[in-house]
Scaffold this motif. Sequence first.
Motif, short mmCIF file in Angstrom:
data_model
loop_
_atom_site.label_atom_id
_atom_site.label_comp_id
_atom_site.label_asym_id
_atom_site.label_seq_id
_atom_site.Cartn_x
_atom_site.Cartn_y
_atom_site.Cartn_z
N ASN A 1 10.65 -4.80 76.55
CA ASN A 1 9.75 -4.03 75.55
C ASN A 1 9.82 -2.75 76.01
OD1 ASN A 1 9.17 -6.24 74.55
ND2 ASN A 1 7.35 -6.73 75.54
N TRP A 2 9.37 -2.27 77.30
CA TRP A 2 9.69 -0.96 77.93
C TRP A 2 11.20 -0.39 77.73
CZ3 TRP A 2 5.26 1.52 78.33
CH2 TRP A 2 4.08 0.56 78.84
N LEU A 3 12.06 -1.02 77.75
CA LEU A 3 13.33 -0.45 77.58
C LEU A 3 13.72 -0.25 76.06
CD1 LEU A 3 16.12 0.14 78.88
CD2 LEU A 3 16.87 -2.32 78.63
N GLY B 1 14.33 3.64 71.68
CA GLY B 1 13.89 4.08 70.45
C GLY B 1 13.56 5.77 70.66
N LEU B 2 13.12 6.10 71.77
CA LEU B 2 13.18 7.80 71.89
C LEU B 2 14.38 8.28 71.99
CD1 LEU B 2 9.93 7.73 74.77
CD2 LEU B 2 9.95 8.57 72.33
N PHE B 3 15.32 7.67 72.68
CA PHE B 3 16.77 8.00 72.58
C PHE B 3 17.27 8.24 71.29
CE2 PHE B 3 21.30 7.06 72.62
CZ PHE B 3 21.73 8.06 73.35
N TYR B 4 17.08 7.23 70.38
CA TYR B 4 17.58 7.39 69.26
C TYR B 4 16.99 8.36 68.30
CZ TYR B 4 20.35 3.03 68.99
OH TYR B 4 21.28 2.15 69.12
N ILE B 5 15.70 8.65 68.83
CA ILE B 5 14.93 9.91 67.67
C ILE B 5 15.65 11.19 68.11
CG2 ILE B 5 12.75 11.17 67.49
CD1 ILE B 5 11.38 8.41 67.53
N VAL B 6 15.96 11.29 69.45
CA VAL B 6 16.62 12.62 69.88
C VAL B 6 17.77 12.65 69.63
CG1 VAL B 6 17.10 13.54 72.20
CG2 VAL B 6 14.95 12.72 71.91
N LEU B 7 18.69 11.46 69.46
CA LEU B 7 19.95 11.65 69.17
C LEU B 7 19.97 12.05 67.63
CD1 LEU B 7 23.02 11.23 69.63
CD2 LEU B 7 22.65 8.81 69.26
N LEU C 1 19.12 7.46 62.14
CA LEU C 1 18.95 7.39 63.65
C LEU C 1 17.53 7.41 63.89
CD1 LEU C 1 21.98 9.17 64.93
CD2 LEU C 1 21.57 6.62 65.17
N VAL C 2 16.79 8.57 63.25
CA VAL C 2 15.44 8.90 63.72
C VAL C 2 14.45 7.72 62.89
CG1 VAL C 2 13.34 10.00 62.84
CG2 VAL C 2 15.57 11.29 63.60
N ILE C 3 14.80 7.18 61.95
CA ILE C 3 14.01 5.93 61.33
C ILE C 3 14.30 4.95 62.26
CG2 ILE C 3 13.85 4.45 59.49
CD1 ILE C 3 14.40 6.86 57.60
N TYR C 4 15.39 4.72 62.71
CA TYR C 4 15.49 3.31 63.75
C TYR C 4 14.98 3.57 64.91
CZ TYR C 4 17.96 -0.30 66.19
OH TYR C 4 18.22 -1.25 66.86
N GLY C 5 15.02 4.69 65.46
CA GLY C 5 14.21 4.78 66.30
C GLY C 5 12.58 4.69 66.47
N ILE C 6 12.15 5.21 65.16
CA ILE C 6 10.59 4.98 65.03
C ILE C 6 10.68 3.39 64.99
CG2 ILE C 6 8.83 5.09 63.28
CD1 ILE C 6 10.00 8.01 62.77
N TYR D 1 7.88 1.12 67.21
CA TYR D 1 6.87 0.44 66.50
C TYR D 1 6.97 -0.91 67.13
CZ TYR D 1 4.45 -2.33 63.11
OH TYR D 1 3.70 -3.39 62.66
N ARG D 2 8.37 -1.57 67.19
CA ARG D 2 8.51 -2.95 67.41
C ARG D 2 8.04 -3.00 68.98
NH1 ARG D 2 14.17 -5.80 66.78
NH2 ARG D 2 14.42 -4.24 68.53
N ALA D 3 8.23 -2.27 69.81
CA ALA D 3 8.12 -2.48 70.96
C ALA D 3 6.80 -2.12 71.45
CB ALA D 3 8.86 -1.34 71.78
N ILE D 4 6.08 -1.39 70.67
CA ILE D 4 4.69 -1.17 70.98
C ILE D 4 3.93 -2.68 70.47
CG2 ILE D 4 2.42 -0.01 70.23
CD1 ILE D 4 4.20 2.61 70.26
#
Length: 65
Positions: free
Chosen positions: A4-6, A11-17, A43-48, A52-55
């Motif tokens: 979950n933490w990974l 997700g943060l990586f995908y947003i930055v990418l 990529l940003v939408i997938y990161g979000i 969301y899923r991890a949280i």
Amino acid sequence: MMFNWLSLVTGLFYIVLGIVVIVYKFFFTILEPAVAYALGVVLVIYGIFRIYRAISRIKKSRNEE
């Protein structure tokens, strides 16, 4: 639990990418502006979504304890 933490970090990586692709219009090759914006937004939408899923999984695992 570690997954979950990974997933959160991923997700943060995908947003930055996605932001980098939009700003520099580059993803392994030079992209046309329309393609760069579309790919960046995806990529940003997938990161979000990943965040969301991890949280939601982290909250669920804490409620089960």
